[in-house]
Design an enzyme around this catalytic site. Structure first.
Site, PDB file in Angstrom:
ATOM      1  CG  HIS A 134      -1.779   1.159   1.178  1.00  0.00           C
ATOM      2  ND1 HIS A 134      -2.276   1.673   2.580  1.00  0.00           N
ATOM      3  CD2 HIS A 134      -2.561   1.673   0.433  1.00  0.00           C
ATOM      4  CE1 HIS A 134      -3.005   2.656   2.359  1.00  0.00           C
ATOM      5  NE2 HIS A 134      -3.147   2.769   1.135  1.00  0.00           N
TER       6      HIS A 134
ATOM      7  CB  CYS B 287       0.222   2.093   7.977  1.00  0.00           C
ATOM      8  SG  CYS B 287       1.934   2.242   8.592  1.00  0.00           S
ATOM      9  CG  HIS B 288      -2.970   2.900   5.777  1.00  0.00           C
ATOM     10  ND1 HIS B 288      -1.614   3.166   5.469  1.00  0.00           N
ATOM     11  CD2 HIS B 288      -3.142   4.361   6.052  1.00  0.00           C
ATOM     12  CE1 HIS B 288      -1.162   4.428   5.473  1.00  0.00           C
ATOM     13  NE2 HIS B 288      -2.045   5.159   5.897  1.00  0.00           N
ATOM     14  N   GLY B 289      -4.192  -1.092   7.750  1.00  0.00           N
ATOM     15  CA  GLY B 289      -5.090  -2.547   7.950  1.00  0.00           C
ATOM     16  C   GLY B 289      -5.193  -3.234   6.898  1.00  0.00           C
TER      17      GLY B 289
ATOM     18  N   PRO C 290      -6.456  -2.135   2.051  1.00  0.00           N
ATOM     19  CG  PRO C 290      -5.448  -0.124   2.742  1.00  0.00           C
ATOM     20  CD  PRO C 290      -5.904  -1.334   3.301  1.00  0.00           C
TER      21      PRO C 290
END
Lengths: 418, 176
Positions: free
Chosen positions: B116, B140-142, B155
Protein backbone atom coordinates in the site's frame (compact mmCIF):
# COMPACT_ATOMS: atom_id res chain seq x y z
CA UNK A 1 9.77 53.42 -20.49
CA UNK A 2 7.72 52.16 -23.34
CA UNK A 3 5.45 49.26 -22.43
CA UNK A 4 5.86 46.44 -24.92
CA UNK A 5 2.81 44.87 -26.55
CA UNK A 6 2.71 41.17 -25.75
CA UNK A 7 0.84 38.95 -28.19
CA UNK A 8 0.42 35.91 -25.93
CA UNK A 9 -2.81 36.45 -23.93
CA UNK A 10 -1.48 34.59 -20.86
CA UNK A 11 1.66 36.73 -20.82
CA UNK A 12 -0.52 39.81 -21.26
CA UNK A 13 -2.79 38.76 -18.37
CA UNK A 14 0.12 38.11 -16.02
CA UNK A 15 2.07 41.20 -17.07
CA UNK A 16 -0.88 43.46 -16.35
CA UNK A 17 -0.93 42.22 -12.76
CA UNK A 18 2.76 41.40 -12.24
CA UNK A 19 4.92 43.28 -14.75
CA UNK A 20 7.78 40.79 -14.83
CA UNK A 21 7.69 40.53 -18.61
CA UNK A 22 7.77 44.32 -19.01
CA UNK A 23 10.66 44.39 -16.56
CA UNK A 24 12.62 41.76 -18.49
CA UNK A 25 11.86 43.48 -21.77
CA UNK A 26 13.04 46.79 -20.36
CA UNK A 27 16.24 45.50 -18.71
CA UNK A 28 17.30 42.71 -21.07
CA UNK A 29 15.83 43.63 -24.43
CA UNK A 30 15.45 47.32 -25.15
CA UNK A 31 18.01 48.32 -22.44
CA UNK A 32 20.07 50.92 -24.33
CA UNK A 33 23.74 49.95 -24.31
CA UNK A 34 26.71 51.89 -25.69
CA UNK A 35 27.33 50.72 -29.22
CA UNK A 36 31.11 50.55 -28.84
CA UNK A 37 31.56 47.94 -26.08
CA UNK A 38 34.52 45.61 -26.63
CA UNK A 39 34.79 41.97 -25.58
CA UNK A 40 36.16 43.17 -22.24
CA UNK A 41 32.54 44.01 -21.42
CA UNK A 42 31.65 40.30 -21.61
CA UNK A 43 33.22 39.57 -18.27
CA UNK A 44 30.25 40.74 -16.20
CA UNK A 45 27.84 38.24 -17.72
CA UNK A 46 30.57 35.60 -17.60
CA UNK A 47 30.97 36.20 -13.87
CA UNK A 48 27.21 35.71 -13.54
CA UNK A 49 27.49 32.46 -15.49
CA UNK A 50 30.33 31.33 -13.22
CA UNK A 51 28.32 32.19 -10.10
CA UNK A 52 25.31 30.18 -11.29
CA UNK A 53 27.58 27.25 -12.22
CA UNK A 54 29.16 27.31 -8.77
CA UNK A 55 25.80 27.41 -7.00
CA UNK A 56 24.31 24.57 -9.06
CA UNK A 57 27.35 22.27 -8.74
CA UNK A 58 27.76 23.31 -5.08
CA UNK A 59 24.23 22.31 -4.13
CA UNK A 60 24.77 18.95 -5.83
CA UNK A 61 28.07 18.38 -4.01
CA UNK A 62 26.37 19.21 -0.72
CA UNK A 63 23.96 16.32 -1.38
CA UNK A 64 26.90 13.89 -1.25
CA UNK A 65 29.31 15.61 1.16
CA UNK A 66 29.59 14.94 4.91
CA UNK A 67 30.81 17.91 6.99
CA UNK A 68 32.55 15.91 9.69
CA UNK A 69 36.30 15.58 10.31
CA UNK A 70 36.05 11.78 10.25
CA UNK A 71 34.08 11.57 7.01
CA UNK A 72 34.73 14.75 4.99
CA UNK A 73 37.82 13.54 3.11
CA UNK A 74 36.30 10.14 2.39
CA UNK A 75 32.98 11.61 1.30
CA UNK A 76 34.86 13.73 -1.26
CA UNK A 77 36.72 10.63 -2.47
CA UNK A 78 33.36 8.85 -2.71
CA UNK A 79 32.10 11.71 -4.86
CA UNK A 80 35.15 11.24 -7.10
CA UNK A 81 34.86 7.45 -7.37
CA UNK A 82 31.34 6.23 -6.69
CA UNK A 83 28.77 8.98 -7.25
CA UNK A 84 27.51 9.01 -10.83
CA UNK A 85 29.44 11.77 -12.64
CA UNK A 86 30.59 12.98 -9.23
CA UNK A 87 34.13 13.48 -10.57
CA UNK A 88 32.76 15.79 -13.27
CA UNK A 89 30.64 17.85 -10.92
CA UNK A 90 33.43 18.23 -8.38
CA UNK A 91 35.98 19.16 -11.06
CA UNK A 92 33.55 21.77 -12.41
CA UNK A 93 33.16 23.21 -8.91
CA UNK A 94 36.86 23.07 -8.10
CA UNK A 95 38.02 24.65 -11.36
CA UNK A 96 34.95 26.86 -11.41
CA UNK A 97 36.31 28.73 -8.39
CA UNK A 98 39.53 29.48 -10.27
CA UNK A 99 37.72 30.50 -13.45
CA UNK A 100 35.34 32.68 -11.45
CA UNK A 101 38.36 34.54 -10.07
CA UNK A 102 40.02 34.76 -13.50
CA UNK A 103 36.86 36.31 -14.91
CA UNK A 104 36.38 38.66 -11.96
CA UNK A 105 40.03 39.79 -11.98
CA UNK A 106 39.83 40.63 -15.69
CA UNK A 107 36.52 42.39 -14.98
CA UNK A 108 38.20 44.46 -12.24
CA UNK A 109 41.23 45.41 -14.35
CA UNK A 110 38.83 46.36 -17.16
CA UNK A 111 37.16 48.70 -14.69
CA UNK A 112 40.52 50.06 -13.56
CA UNK A 113 41.71 50.78 -17.11
CA UNK A 114 38.54 52.42 -18.38
CA UNK A 115 37.79 54.33 -15.16
CA UNK A 116 34.51 52.50 -14.61
CA UNK A 117 34.67 53.40 -10.92
CA UNK A 118 34.28 57.12 -11.56
CA UNK A 119 31.16 59.24 -11.04
CA UNK A 120 28.35 58.36 -11.28
CA UNK A 121 29.36 54.69 -10.86
CA UNK A 122 31.12 54.85 -7.46
CA UNK A 123 28.54 52.69 -5.67
CA UNK A 124 28.52 50.22 -8.55
CA UNK A 125 32.28 49.86 -8.06
CA UNK A 126 32.03 49.60 -4.26
CA UNK A 127 29.39 46.86 -4.54
CA UNK A 128 31.77 45.08 -6.88
CA UNK A 129 34.61 45.22 -4.35
CA UNK A 130 32.16 43.88 -1.76
CA UNK A 131 31.39 40.96 -4.08
CA UNK A 132 35.14 40.31 -4.38
CA UNK A 133 35.46 40.21 -0.58
CA UNK A 134 32.50 37.82 -0.26
CA UNK A 135 33.96 35.65 -3.01
CA UNK A 136 37.28 35.44 -1.19
CA UNK A 137 35.60 34.41 2.06
CA UNK A 138 33.47 31.84 0.24
CA UNK A 139 36.42 30.41 -1.71
CA UNK A 140 38.55 30.18 1.43
CA UNK A 141 35.88 28.29 3.37
CA UNK A 142 35.14 26.05 0.41
CA UNK A 143 38.81 25.07 0.18
CA UNK A 144 38.66 23.86 3.80
CA UNK A 145 35.79 21.43 3.18
CA UNK A 146 37.69 18.53 1.48
CA UNK A 147 39.71 18.34 4.71
CA UNK A 148 43.03 17.66 3.03
CA UNK A 149 46.38 18.90 4.29
CA UNK A 150 46.12 22.23 2.47
CA UNK A 151 42.53 22.65 3.68
CA UNK A 152 43.54 22.17 7.27
CA UNK A 153 46.69 24.28 7.27
CA UNK A 154 45.15 26.98 5.11
CA UNK A 155 42.31 27.22 7.63
CA UNK A 156 44.80 27.31 10.48
CA UNK A 157 46.92 30.08 8.94
CA UNK A 158 44.04 32.27 7.77
CA UNK A 159 42.07 32.04 11.03
CA UNK A 160 45.28 32.82 12.91
CA UNK A 161 45.43 36.13 11.03
CA UNK A 162 42.82 37.37 13.46
CA UNK A 163 45.10 36.68 16.40
CA UNK A 164 47.04 39.75 15.26
CA UNK A 165 44.27 41.98 16.58
CA UNK A 166 45.59 43.53 19.81
CA UNK A 167 44.08 42.45 23.17
CA UNK A 168 41.13 40.41 21.91
CA UNK A 169 42.80 38.58 18.99
CA UNK A 170 43.26 35.22 20.74
CA UNK A 171 39.67 35.16 22.01
CA UNK A 172 38.41 35.90 18.50
CA UNK A 173 40.39 33.00 17.06
CA UNK A 174 39.02 30.59 19.69
CA UNK A 175 35.55 31.90 18.86
CA UNK A 176 36.12 31.32 15.13
CA UNK A 177 37.36 27.79 15.77
CA UNK A 178 34.76 26.83 18.36
CA UNK A 179 37.64 25.13 20.17
CA UNK A 180 41.37 25.38 20.64
CA UNK A 181 42.39 24.40 17.15
CA UNK A 182 40.80 23.97 13.72
CA UNK A 183 38.57 20.97 14.33
CA UNK A 184 35.10 19.56 13.78
CA UNK A 185 33.19 22.65 15.01
CA UNK A 186 35.25 24.78 12.59
CA UNK A 187 34.49 22.45 9.68
CA UNK A 188 30.73 22.41 10.40
CA UNK A 189 30.43 26.19 10.57
CA UNK A 190 32.60 26.68 7.48
CA UNK A 191 30.29 24.32 5.61
CA UNK A 192 27.17 26.19 6.77
CA UNK A 193 28.69 29.56 5.84
CA UNK A 194 30.11 28.29 2.55
CA UNK A 195 26.55 27.30 1.62
CA UNK A 196 25.11 30.64 2.75
CA UNK A 197 27.56 33.13 1.26
CA UNK A 198 26.94 32.49 -2.44
CA UNK A 199 23.36 33.57 -1.87
CA UNK A 200 24.61 36.77 -0.21
CA UNK A 201 26.73 37.24 -3.33
CA UNK A 202 23.61 36.83 -5.48
CA UNK A 203 21.96 39.57 -3.39
CA UNK A 204 24.87 41.97 -3.86
CA UNK A 205 25.05 41.06 -7.56
CA UNK A 206 21.42 42.14 -7.91
CA UNK A 207 22.29 45.49 -6.29
CA UNK A 208 25.36 45.67 -8.56
CA UNK A 209 23.11 45.24 -11.62
CA UNK A 210 20.52 47.74 -10.37
CA UNK A 211 23.32 50.28 -9.90
CA UNK A 212 24.69 49.41 -13.37
CA UNK A 213 21.35 49.89 -15.09
CA UNK A 214 20.90 53.30 -13.46
CA UNK A 215 23.44 54.90 -15.82
CA UNK A 216 24.24 51.97 -18.08
CA UNK A 217 27.62 50.51 -18.91
CA UNK A 218 30.75 52.59 -19.18
CA UNK A 219 32.48 52.11 -22.56
CA UNK A 220 35.97 52.00 -24.05
CA UNK A 221 35.88 55.75 -24.76
CA UNK A 222 34.79 56.49 -21.21
CA UNK A 223 32.47 59.29 -22.33
CA UNK A 224 28.79 59.56 -21.55
CA UNK A 225 26.13 58.42 -23.95
CA UNK A 226 24.82 61.59 -25.59
CA UNK A 227 21.75 60.24 -27.34
CA UNK A 228 20.01 57.45 -29.15
CA UNK A 229 22.64 57.39 -31.90
CA UNK A 230 25.21 56.23 -29.31
CA UNK A 231 23.31 53.17 -28.13
CA UNK A 232 21.92 49.90 -29.44
CA UNK A 233 19.36 47.66 -27.73
CA UNK A 234 20.83 45.00 -25.46
CA UNK A 235 18.97 42.28 -27.34
CA UNK A 236 19.92 40.90 -29.84
CA UNK A 237 23.23 42.77 -30.08
CA UNK A 238 24.79 42.17 -26.68
CA UNK A 239 22.90 38.99 -25.86
CA UNK A 240 24.51 37.39 -28.91
CA UNK A 241 27.90 38.93 -28.16
CA UNK A 242 27.69 37.71 -24.54
CA UNK A 243 26.60 34.29 -25.74
CA UNK A 244 29.53 34.02 -28.12
CA UNK A 245 31.90 35.05 -25.32
CA UNK A 246 30.26 32.50 -23.05
CA UNK A 247 30.90 29.75 -25.61
CA UNK A 248 34.59 30.70 -25.84
CA UNK A 249 34.78 30.79 -22.03
CA UNK A 250 33.07 27.41 -21.70
CA UNK A 251 35.43 25.89 -24.26
CA UNK A 252 38.47 26.95 -22.22
CA UNK A 253 36.74 25.99 -18.96
CA UNK A 254 35.82 22.55 -20.31
CA UNK A 255 39.39 21.99 -21.55
CA UNK A 256 40.66 22.60 -18.01
CA UNK A 257 38.01 20.34 -16.46
CA UNK A 258 38.56 17.44 -18.82
CA UNK A 259 42.29 17.63 -19.53
CA UNK A 260 43.98 19.48 -16.64
CA UNK A 261 41.53 19.25 -13.74
CA UNK A 262 44.21 19.41 -11.05
CA UNK A 263 46.52 21.91 -12.74
CA UNK A 264 45.41 24.81 -10.54
CA UNK A 265 45.10 22.74 -7.37
CA UNK A 266 47.75 21.51 -4.96
CA UNK A 267 48.57 17.78 -4.71
CA UNK A 268 48.96 18.00 -0.93
CA UNK A 269 45.22 18.47 -0.63
CA UNK A 270 44.78 14.83 -1.64
CA UNK A 271 46.47 13.88 1.65
CA UNK A 272 43.97 13.72 4.54
CA UNK A 273 44.33 16.51 7.10
CA UNK A 274 46.91 15.81 9.79
CA UNK A 275 46.86 18.26 12.73
CA UNK A 276 50.31 17.02 13.83
CA UNK A 277 52.24 17.80 10.65
CA UNK A 278 52.36 20.90 8.48
CA UNK A 279 53.32 20.41 4.81
CA UNK A 280 56.80 21.68 4.04
CA UNK A 281 55.63 24.34 1.63
CA UNK A 282 52.20 25.72 2.28
CA UNK A 283 50.58 28.04 -0.25
CA UNK A 284 47.03 29.29 -0.69
CA UNK A 285 45.08 28.89 -3.93
CA UNK A 286 46.57 30.93 -6.77
CA UNK A 287 43.94 33.67 -6.59
CA UNK A 288 45.06 34.58 -3.07
CA UNK A 289 48.78 34.61 -3.85
CA UNK A 290 49.18 38.40 -4.39
CA UNK A 291 47.55 39.06 -1.03
CA UNK A 292 49.59 36.31 0.58
CA UNK A 293 52.76 37.96 -0.75
CA UNK A 294 51.72 41.28 0.81
CA UNK A 295 51.03 39.53 4.13
CA UNK A 296 54.49 37.97 4.20
CA UNK A 297 56.29 41.08 2.97
CA UNK A 298 55.66 42.99 6.19
CA UNK A 299 58.00 41.95 9.02
CA UNK A 300 55.30 42.55 11.63
CA UNK A 301 52.29 40.34 12.40
CA UNK A 302 49.64 43.03 12.81
CA UNK A 303 51.19 45.17 10.08
CA UNK A 304 51.11 42.31 7.57
CA UNK A 305 47.47 41.57 8.25
CA UNK A 306 46.51 45.24 8.03
CA UNK A 307 48.38 45.71 4.74
CA UNK A 308 46.75 42.61 3.27
CA UNK A 309 43.25 43.81 4.09
CA UNK A 310 44.36 47.33 3.13
CA UNK A 311 45.10 46.09 -0.38
CA UNK A 312 41.34 45.51 -0.78
CA UNK A 313 40.28 48.47 1.35
CA UNK A 314 42.14 50.86 -0.95
CA UNK A 315 39.87 49.72 -3.79
CA UNK A 316 36.81 50.89 -1.84
CA UNK A 317 38.07 54.49 -1.85
CA UNK A 318 39.54 54.38 -5.36
CA UNK A 319 36.82 56.66 -6.83
CA UNK A 320 38.08 59.43 -4.56
CA UNK A 321 41.78 58.79 -5.11
CA UNK A 322 41.65 59.13 -8.89
CA UNK A 323 40.17 62.59 -9.47
CA UNK A 324 40.92 62.91 -13.17
CA UNK A 325 37.79 63.92 -15.10
CA UNK A 326 38.73 61.59 -17.97
CA UNK A 327 37.61 58.01 -17.43
CA UNK A 328 39.18 55.93 -20.17
CA UNK A 329 42.88 55.07 -20.07
CA UNK A 330 42.89 55.56 -23.85
CA UNK A 331 43.07 59.31 -23.39
CA UNK A 332 45.45 59.28 -20.42
CA UNK A 333 49.00 58.53 -21.67
CA UNK A 334 50.65 58.52 -18.23
CA UNK A 335 47.83 56.70 -16.47
CA UNK A 336 47.93 54.06 -19.18
CA UNK A 337 51.61 53.47 -18.54
CA UNK A 338 51.14 53.17 -14.79
CA UNK A 339 48.15 50.87 -15.30
CA UNK A 340 50.35 48.32 -17.05
CA UNK A 341 52.99 48.68 -14.35
CA UNK A 342 50.31 48.00 -11.73
CA UNK A 343 49.12 44.92 -13.62
CA UNK A 344 52.71 43.65 -13.86
CA UNK A 345 53.15 44.43 -10.17
CA UNK A 346 50.10 42.35 -9.24
CA UNK A 347 51.30 39.44 -11.40
CA UNK A 348 54.72 39.72 -9.74
CA UNK A 349 53.08 39.68 -6.29
CA UNK A 350 51.19 36.57 -7.33
CA UNK A 351 54.43 34.92 -8.42
CA UNK A 352 56.20 35.90 -5.19
CA UNK A 353 53.30 34.65 -3.07
CA UNK A 354 53.92 31.18 -4.46
CA UNK A 355 57.64 31.26 -3.64
CA UNK A 356 59.19 30.48 -0.24
CA UNK A 357 59.49 33.50 2.04
CA UNK A 358 63.28 33.84 1.92
CA UNK A 359 66.14 35.74 0.30
CA UNK A 360 65.46 37.78 -2.82
CA UNK A 361 61.75 36.86 -2.78
CA UNK A 362 61.20 38.78 0.45
CA UNK A 363 62.96 41.88 -0.87
CA UNK A 364 61.01 41.77 -4.12
CA UNK A 365 57.75 41.24 -2.20
CA UNK A 366 58.41 44.36 -0.18
CA UNK A 367 59.14 46.45 -3.25
CA UNK A 368 56.09 45.12 -5.07
CA UNK A 369 53.87 45.69 -2.02
CA UNK A 370 55.18 49.24 -1.67
CA UNK A 371 54.50 49.91 -5.34
CA UNK A 372 50.95 48.57 -5.09
CA UNK A 373 50.07 51.10 -2.43
CA UNK A 374 52.09 53.90 -4.03
CA UNK A 375 50.09 53.39 -7.23
CA UNK A 376 46.78 53.97 -5.50
CA UNK A 377 47.76 56.43 -2.77
CA UNK A 378 50.37 58.59 -4.55
CA UNK A 379 50.46 58.08 -8.31
CA UNK A 380 46.72 58.22 -9.02
CA UNK A 381 46.01 61.38 -6.95
CA UNK A 382 49.10 62.99 -8.47
CA UNK A 383 48.16 62.08 -12.03
CA UNK A 384 44.74 63.63 -11.51
CA UNK A 385 46.53 66.98 -11.21
CA UNK A 386 49.57 66.81 -13.45
CA UNK A 387 48.53 64.61 -16.36
CA UNK A 388 47.73 66.24 -19.69
CA UNK A 389 45.00 64.13 -21.22
CA UNK A 390 44.33 63.61 -24.90
CA UNK A 391 41.26 65.23 -26.48
CA UNK A 392 38.06 63.25 -26.11
CA UNK A 393 35.71 62.49 -29.00
CA UNK A 394 32.50 64.51 -29.05
CA UNK A 395 30.33 61.46 -28.77
CA UNK A 396 30.48 57.67 -29.01
CA UNK A 397 29.18 57.74 -32.57
CA UNK A 398 31.54 60.50 -33.76
CA UNK A 399 34.66 58.34 -34.25
CA UNK A 400 32.51 56.01 -36.33
CA UNK A 401 30.69 58.59 -38.40
CA UNK A 402 33.57 61.09 -38.33
CA UNK A 403 33.84 64.47 -36.65
CA UNK A 404 35.94 66.67 -34.40
CA UNK A 405 37.57 66.05 -31.09
CA UNK A 406 37.12 68.22 -28.02
CA UNK A 407 39.53 68.79 -25.17
CA UNK A 408 39.00 67.17 -21.82
CA UNK A 409 37.77 70.26 -19.95
CA UNK A 410 35.21 70.84 -22.68
CA UNK A 411 34.03 67.27 -22.34
CA UNK A 412 33.61 67.82 -18.65
CA UNK A 413 31.53 70.96 -19.27
CA UNK A 414 29.44 69.00 -21.72
CA UNK A 415 28.78 66.37 -19.09
CA UNK A 416 27.71 69.02 -16.59
CA UNK A 417 25.10 70.28 -19.06
CA UNK A 418 23.54 66.81 -19.19
CA UNK B 1 18.84 44.32 -46.20
CA UNK B 2 18.66 42.09 -49.22
CA UNK B 3 16.42 39.39 -47.80
CA UNK B 4 15.52 37.35 -50.82
CA UNK B 5 13.40 34.24 -50.33
CA UNK B 6 16.46 32.13 -51.04
CA UNK B 7 18.41 33.91 -48.29
CA UNK B 8 15.58 33.47 -45.84
CA UNK B 9 15.65 29.71 -46.25
CA UNK B 10 19.36 29.57 -45.55
CA UNK B 11 18.93 31.69 -42.45
CA UNK B 12 16.16 29.48 -41.18
CA UNK B 13 18.42 26.49 -41.66
CA UNK B 14 21.17 28.10 -39.59
CA UNK B 15 18.72 29.01 -36.84
CA UNK B 16 17.21 25.53 -36.69
CA UNK B 17 20.64 23.87 -36.81
CA UNK B 18 21.95 26.13 -34.04
CA UNK B 19 18.95 25.53 -31.82
CA UNK B 20 19.18 21.79 -32.38
CA UNK B 21 22.83 21.74 -31.39
CA UNK B 22 21.95 23.90 -28.38
CA UNK B 23 19.28 21.41 -27.32
CA UNK B 24 21.71 18.48 -27.72
CA UNK B 25 24.35 20.34 -25.73
CA UNK B 26 21.88 21.28 -23.01
CA UNK B 27 20.72 17.67 -22.70
CA UNK B 28 24.33 16.49 -22.48
CA UNK B 29 24.94 18.96 -19.65
CA UNK B 30 21.75 18.17 -17.78
CA UNK B 31 22.25 14.38 -17.90
CA UNK B 32 25.13 14.11 -15.36
CA UNK B 33 23.39 16.61 -13.09
CA UNK B 34 20.29 14.40 -12.98
CA UNK B 35 22.12 11.07 -13.00
CA UNK B 36 24.20 12.00 -9.93
CA UNK B 37 21.10 11.40 -7.79
CA UNK B 38 20.82 7.75 -8.92
CA UNK B 39 22.37 5.07 -6.65
CA UNK B 40 26.15 5.47 -6.57
CA UNK B 41 28.59 2.66 -7.33
CA UNK B 42 29.18 1.85 -3.66
CA UNK B 43 25.42 1.69 -3.05
CA UNK B 44 24.94 -0.68 -5.98
CA UNK B 45 27.82 -2.84 -4.74
CA UNK B 46 25.79 -3.61 -1.61
CA UNK B 47 22.73 -4.73 -3.55
CA UNK B 48 22.92 -8.48 -2.80
CA UNK B 49 23.29 -10.38 0.50
CA UNK B 50 23.76 -13.98 1.54
CA UNK B 51 21.73 -15.46 4.39
CA UNK B 52 22.26 -18.73 6.28
CA UNK B 53 18.75 -20.10 6.83
CA UNK B 54 19.70 -23.35 8.61
CA UNK B 55 19.13 -21.86 12.05
CA UNK B 56 15.47 -20.99 11.48
CA UNK B 57 13.31 -23.62 13.18
CA UNK B 58 9.88 -24.56 11.91
CA UNK B 59 7.37 -21.84 12.84
CA UNK B 60 10.15 -19.25 13.26
CA UNK B 61 10.83 -16.21 11.13
CA UNK B 62 13.76 -13.85 10.77
CA UNK B 63 13.99 -10.39 9.28
CA UNK B 64 17.08 -9.41 7.28
CA UNK B 65 17.94 -6.06 5.73
CA UNK B 66 18.38 -5.99 1.96
CA UNK B 67 18.81 -2.69 0.07
CA UNK B 68 17.85 -0.90 3.27
CA UNK B 69 14.53 -2.66 3.57
CA UNK B 70 13.33 -5.71 5.59
CA UNK B 71 13.05 -9.12 3.99
CA UNK B 72 10.92 -11.67 5.88
CA UNK B 73 12.23 -15.24 5.84
CA UNK B 74 9.75 -17.66 7.40
CA UNK B 75 10.15 -21.37 7.97
CA UNK B 76 6.50 -22.32 7.55
CA UNK B 77 4.71 -25.09 9.41
CA UNK B 78 2.93 -27.84 7.48
CA UNK B 79 -0.40 -26.31 8.51
CA UNK B 80 0.56 -22.89 7.14
CA UNK B 81 1.64 -24.42 3.84
CA UNK B 82 -1.60 -26.37 3.63
CA UNK B 83 -3.63 -23.24 4.43
CA UNK B 84 -1.84 -21.28 1.73
CA UNK B 85 -2.35 -24.03 -0.84
CA UNK B 86 -6.10 -24.40 -0.24
CA UNK B 87 -7.07 -20.84 -1.15
CA UNK B 88 -9.50 -20.40 -4.03
CA UNK B 89 -7.92 -18.19 -6.69
CA UNK B 90 -11.19 -16.29 -7.10
CA UNK B 91 -10.86 -15.03 -3.53
CA UNK B 92 -7.54 -13.36 -4.28
CA UNK B 93 -7.14 -9.73 -5.29
CA UNK B 94 -3.77 -10.49 -6.88
CA UNK B 95 -4.17 -14.17 -7.87
CA UNK B 96 -0.99 -16.19 -7.51
CA UNK B 97 -0.53 -19.79 -6.44
CA UNK B 98 1.42 -20.41 -3.26
CA UNK B 99 3.95 -22.64 -5.04
CA UNK B 100 4.68 -19.84 -7.53
CA UNK B 101 5.88 -17.74 -4.61
CA UNK B 102 8.46 -20.11 -3.14
CA UNK B 103 11.54 -22.08 -4.18
CA UNK B 104 10.96 -24.62 -1.40
CA UNK B 105 7.46 -24.71 0.16
CA UNK B 106 8.74 -24.59 3.75
CA UNK B 107 10.79 -21.45 3.22
CA UNK B 108 8.88 -18.28 2.38
CA UNK B 109 11.06 -15.29 1.40
CA UNK B 110 9.15 -12.04 0.93
CA UNK B 111 9.81 -8.35 1.00
CA UNK B 112 8.49 -7.04 4.34
CA UNK B 113 7.05 -3.92 2.80
CA UNK B 114 3.31 -3.36 2.58
CA UNK B 115 2.38 -2.76 -1.06
CA UNK B 116 0.00 0.00 0.00
CA UNK B 117 2.33 2.77 1.21
CA UNK B 118 5.50 1.05 2.34
CA UNK B 119 5.05 0.31 6.06
CA UNK B 120 6.46 -2.87 7.64
CA UNK B 121 3.61 -5.31 8.43
CA UNK B 122 3.36 -6.99 11.86
CA UNK B 123 3.40 -10.76 12.36
CA UNK B 124 7.10 -11.64 12.37
CA UNK B 125 7.46 -11.92 16.14
CA UNK B 126 5.54 -14.17 18.48
CA UNK B 127 2.67 -12.25 19.99
CA UNK B 128 2.32 -9.74 17.18
CA UNK B 129 -1.00 -9.34 15.43
CA UNK B 130 -1.08 -11.62 12.37
CA UNK B 131 -4.30 -10.37 10.86
CA UNK B 132 -7.47 -12.26 9.86
CA UNK B 133 -5.57 -14.70 7.64
CA UNK B 134 -2.86 -15.67 10.09
CA UNK B 135 -0.06 -14.16 8.03
CA UNK B 136 0.81 -10.50 8.41
CA UNK B 137 -1.11 -7.38 9.28
CA UNK B 138 -0.08 -3.86 8.35
CA UNK B 139 -0.84 -1.47 11.23
CA UNK B 140 -0.67 1.67 9.10
CA UNK B 141 -3.87 1.23 7.10
CA UNK B 142 -5.08 -2.28 7.97
CA UNK B 143 -4.00 -4.60 5.17
CA UNK B 144 -4.26 -8.35 5.93
CA UNK B 145 -1.86 -10.83 4.31
CA UNK B 146 -2.16 -14.64 4.41
CA UNK B 147 0.49 -17.26 5.17
CA UNK B 148 1.84 -16.88 1.67
CA UNK B 149 2.08 -13.09 2.04
CA UNK B 150 -0.81 -12.49 -0.37
CA UNK B 151 -3.16 -9.56 0.10
CA UNK B 152 -6.57 -10.67 1.34
CA UNK B 153 -8.22 -7.64 2.89
CA UNK B 154 -7.50 -3.93 3.21
CA UNK B 155 -6.23 -1.17 0.88
CA UNK B 156 -3.02 -2.76 -0.44
CA UNK B 157 -3.26 -3.53 -4.18
CA UNK B 158 -0.84 -6.47 -4.57
CA UNK B 159 0.79 -9.33 -2.68
CA UNK B 160 3.94 -8.83 -0.64
CA UNK B 161 6.71 -8.96 -3.22
CA UNK B 162 9.02 -11.93 -3.57
CA UNK B 163 12.60 -10.66 -3.97
CA UNK B 164 14.90 -12.41 -6.45
CA UNK B 165 16.81 -15.11 -4.55
CA UNK B 166 18.54 -18.41 -5.18
CA UNK B 167 19.74 -21.30 -3.03
CA UNK B 168 23.54 -21.30 -3.09
CA UNK B 169 23.44 -24.53 -1.04
CA UNK B 170 20.81 -26.25 1.06
CA UNK B 171 21.36 -23.80 3.88
CA UNK B 172 22.39 -20.54 2.25
CA UNK B 173 20.33 -18.25 0.05
CA UNK B 174 21.51 -15.25 -1.91
CA UNK B 175 19.05 -12.37 -2.12
CA UNK B 176 19.47 -9.88 -4.97
Amino acid sequence: MSSPEFKNPVVKWIDHRLPVFSFMHHELHEYPTPRNLSYLWNLGSLAGLALVTMIVTGIILAMHYTPHVDHAFESVERIMRDVNHGWLIRYIHMNGASFFFIVVYIHIFRGLYYGSYKAPRELLWILGVLILLLMMATAFMGYVLPWGQMSFWGATVITNLFSAIPWIGDSIVVWLWGGFSVDNPTLSRFFALHYLMPFLIVGVVILHIIALHRFGSNNPLGIDVSGKQDTIPFHPYYTSKDLFGAMVFLTIFASAIFFYPNFLGHPDNYIPANPLQTPAHIVPEWYFLPFYAILRAIPDKLGGVLMMFGAIAVLFVLPWLDRSPVRSGRFRPLFKLFFWVLLADCVLLGYLGGKPAEGIYVTLSRLATAYYFIHFLVILPLLSVVEKTRPLPQSISTPVIGGGMVSAPAAKRGKADV
Amino acid sequence: MSDTVENQGRRDFIVVATNTMLAVGAAAVIYPFVNQMNPAADTLALSSIEVDVSGIEEGQAITVKWRGKPVFIRHRTAKEIELAGQVNMDDLRDPQGDLDRVEKPELLVIQGICTHLGCVPLGQKIGEVKGDFNGWFCPCHGSHYDTSGRIRKGPAPTNLEVPPYTFLSDNVIKIG
